[in-house]
Design a protein around this motif. Structure first.
Motif, PDB file in Angstrom:
ATOM      1  N   ALA A 182       0.841  -1.193   0.000  1.00 58.50           N
ATOM      2  CA  ALA A 182       0.000   0.000   0.000  1.00 58.50           C
ATOM      3  C   ALA A 182       0.878   1.245   0.000  1.00 58.50           C
ATOM      4  O   ALA A 182       0.677   2.178  -0.784  1.00 58.50           O
ATOM      5  CB  ALA A 182      -0.899   0.000   1.229  1.00 58.50           C
ATOM      6  N   GLY A 238       3.940   1.442  -0.964  1.00 59.29           N
ATOM      7  CA  GLY A 238       4.643   1.520  -2.237  1.00 59.29           C
ATOM      8  C   GLY A 238       3.746   2.059  -3.331  1.00 59.29           C
ATOM      9  O   GLY A 238       4.158   2.889  -4.145  1.00 59.29           O
ATOM     10  N   LEU A 239       2.527   1.612  -3.331  1.00 61.08           N
ATOM     11  CA  LEU A 239       1.590   2.075  -4.353  1.00 61.08           C
ATOM     12  C   LEU A 239       1.391   3.577  -4.245  1.00 61.08           C
ATOM     13  O   LEU A 239       1.486   4.320  -5.214  1.00 61.08           O
ATOM     14  CB  LEU A 239       0.254   1.356  -4.182  1.00 61.08           C
ATOM     15  CG  LEU A 239      -0.853   1.804  -5.116  1.00 61.08           C
ATOM     16  CD1 LEU A 239      -0.436   1.599  -6.569  1.00 61.08           C
ATOM     17  CD2 LEU A 239      -2.134   1.033  -4.834  1.00 61.08           C
ATOM     18  N   ARG A 257       4.709   5.441  -4.880  1.00 60.85           N
ATOM     19  CA  ARG A 257       5.312   5.079  -6.158  1.00 60.85           C
ATOM     20  C   ARG A 257       6.770   4.707  -6.002  1.00 60.85           C
ATOM     21  O   ARG A 257       7.621   5.070  -6.803  1.00 60.85           O
ATOM     22  CB  ARG A 257       5.146   6.208  -7.176  1.00 60.85           C
ATOM     23  CG  ARG A 257       3.736   6.791  -7.142  1.00 60.85           C
ATOM     24  CD  ARG A 257       3.544   7.952  -8.055  1.00 60.85           C
ATOM     25  NE  ARG A 257       2.581   7.636  -9.105  1.00 60.85           N
ATOM     26  CZ  ARG A 257       2.910   7.105 -10.262  1.00 60.85           C
ATOM     27  NH1 ARG A 257       4.147   6.821 -10.533  1.00 60.85           N
ATOM     28  NH2 ARG A 257       1.980   6.841 -11.150  1.00 60.85           N
TER      29      ARG A 257
END
Lengths: 340, 340
Positions: A55, A57-58, A61
């Motif tokens: 999460a 990382g998403l 980015r």
DNA sequence: AATCAAAAAGTAAACGCTTAATATACGTTT
DNA sequence: AAACGTATATTAAGCGTTTACTTTTTGATT
């Protein structure tokens, strides 16, 4: 089964604040009072909360992960290097995905796709068959190539001074009164080219013939397995022994190859170093397990690991560090042991 | 810089369909017409689209990744095993995060947290100091321990038949007319215990004294560096040579240790195998680089790798495969080379 | 031509997190 | 007592996917 992982939301509810506040506390940014900090932290500890890297990382980015692409973990030089790099990265807070391509371009391509999908923040590419083609990646991330030439100067290159290493090796062999021969595997690589050049230049400088007759390459089939490799090596030694007077001198371009030469020599009762002198390259862990212990050219893996990771990390973090030393080749040295 | 990664949304727009449809096409589930399939695929190829693993992982609550925890990549037995496991997993579509703990429990703990945060779907733990404590993970994922006992039977154990291996080694040494000694490092491990037991039982069965005087352990300082290790080994050899008649027989519990013994012996001009017989364990790549080539007990790393991954993958996919063979220890064999 | 089932496609919510934009509370200063 | 600045907290949007649910299209059957 799989008990539900607690999320930031539940931490928020349990400590009576909003998720935003919890996030701020965790990442220690934005403003919040000491009281809430304590309250939140207590709940986090109590619940064993761990933030979900996907999460995060998403959202951010980025993955806090770097990929290492290496041809073969069973080569003790590579294993050594990878281990050191990995340790460095761990200390810096990055995790590492190690990809052993087994020198298979198909596997390499597959790994690159995967690394990209995982949004790695950076890439370290170690050695490999040919130029590293950055086109394979569609997204731009910082990359450092170790002993492998990149196809663009946007990619950092770090490598030992192979040319000098070959000089040292060749000079050593010459001063040991041998007429040196260079022995290499079938695969071409930029570092091999440098080494061959260093070897040949040194030959010329010493007024020895520097044609290609004295560089011996194994064929692809020959180097397939340890056994084929060794029997090829025996054949080579046999020819060398008949063609010229002992002692003969072999500059093997890697320690593993040198180790195989030694094994072949033993089985033919050729004594080292009196009749055969061997010098390797790398100073990989195996060099000290050869018998006799292998004289070799030392690549400074500590230095390489440090440069590679420190460059990569600062590139990832957007610092364009202007450390000039980082552009010089990594120095190399002769380590005298017992095969010359 | 970092050109924006194309997302499923843009693919959808460019091909004039909804994201849902694109997703369906990519994963080949749900219904869609052949025409749209082609249209969408064309756009995907053209744009070089690659699905974002973090988003997918977040949504699916899984990462298609497994973690491998290993004590030391520089040990050629481990490197070999890891390389094979990694290859297997790659073929099955999983990517691998290799964690080299350097035998540091702190580092191990750090890695486990990281692996958990990354939502690995499964875990392979290789060897290690003590029992593997599943409590360290808060979420339940399938785990397989290789040569390391888990603290709960929810974790799969896979390992070689160390007891039998020790038997084979000891018998070999006895039949070679030596009075065998077992040599081990300072670290205890379940597999070591089995090996010692196999060794001692075999001694008893042959009416030889099976007390602890014949098991020699290196101390922690002694095994710190190759040099300390070797000088300790020389000291041990010296004592052994004075105390009893050659030939003496050493059962070294790993090939790396055996290799060090051979190096130590060479430096003392003890000839192998006439005055000293050595047998190792693992049949790691290094065994064939020893001089003389090392007689050893072969652990079947191919088999171990296959069992570990196939079990893990089916556990991840929820199949509780009832392959009975998987519960047996992996068989082990003596490979005769030149040190006995 | 009307009906209807099956096939194809679309809508929108949710996964767990960060952060810009806002809102609220709390002292201070006038 | 009003007004204001500051510290603290909340709301809500969005990162790129998947998928249950809904809607539209298609084509066969009457």
């Amino acid at each position: 089964m799989a008990q539900k992982q607690v999320s930031i939301r539940e931490i928020a509810e349990l400590s009576g604040v909003s998720v935003a506040t919890v996030s701020r506390v965790i990442n220690n940014n934005g403003r919040f009072s000491e009281t809430t900090r304590q309250k939140v932290m207590a709940v986090i500890r109590e619940q064993g909360y761990e933030t979900n890297a996907m999460a995060k990382g998403l959202r951010m980015r980025k993955s806090n992960t770097v990929g290492i692409v290496v041809p073969d973990l069973n080569n003790s030089f590579f294993a050594d290097l990878v281990e050191k790099i990995e340790q460095q990265l761990f200390e810096t807070g990055y995790s590492t995905i190690i990809c052993d391509t087994a020198r298979d371009p198909y596997k390499e391509a597959g790994y690159l796709k995967m690394l990209e999908a995982k949004l790695v923040d950076g890439l370290i590419v170690i050695s490999g068959l040919k130029e590293f083609d950055s086109q394979q990646l569609s997204r731009h991330v910082p990359i450092v190539c170790i002993d492998r030439k990149p196809n663009t100067n946007k990619i950092k290159y770090i490598g030992s001074d192979h040319y000098k290493g070959a000089q040292l090796a060749t000079e050593k062999l010459i001063s040991a009164k041998t007429n040196p021969v260079l022995l290499a595997g079938s695969r071409d690589s930029p570092s091999l080219i440098d080494r061959i050049k260093g070897y040949q230049d040194t030959l010329s400088k010493n007024e020895l013939p520097a044609d290609n007759t004295s560089v011996i390459r194994l064929t692809e089939e020959e180097e397939q397995t340890p056994d084929t490799r060794r029997s090829a090596l025996r054949e080579i030694l046999r020819k060398l022994m008949t063609k010229s007077q002992p002692p003969i001198g072999i500059f093997a371009v890697s320690d593993t190859l040198a180790a195989d030469v030694l094994i072949a020599a033993h089985s033919m009762f050729i004594s080292v170093p009196s009749d055969l002198k061997v010098i390797g390259f790398d100073d990989a862990p195996i060099a000290r397990y050869c018998y006799p212990e292998l004289t070799t050219i030392r690549q400074n893996t500590d230095e390489i690991a440090v440069r590679a990771t420190s460059y990569l990390v600062s590139a990832i973090q957007g610092k364009t560090e202007q450390n000039s030393s980082i552009n010089k080749l990594v120095d190399v040295s002769l380590v005298n042991r017992s095969t010359v």
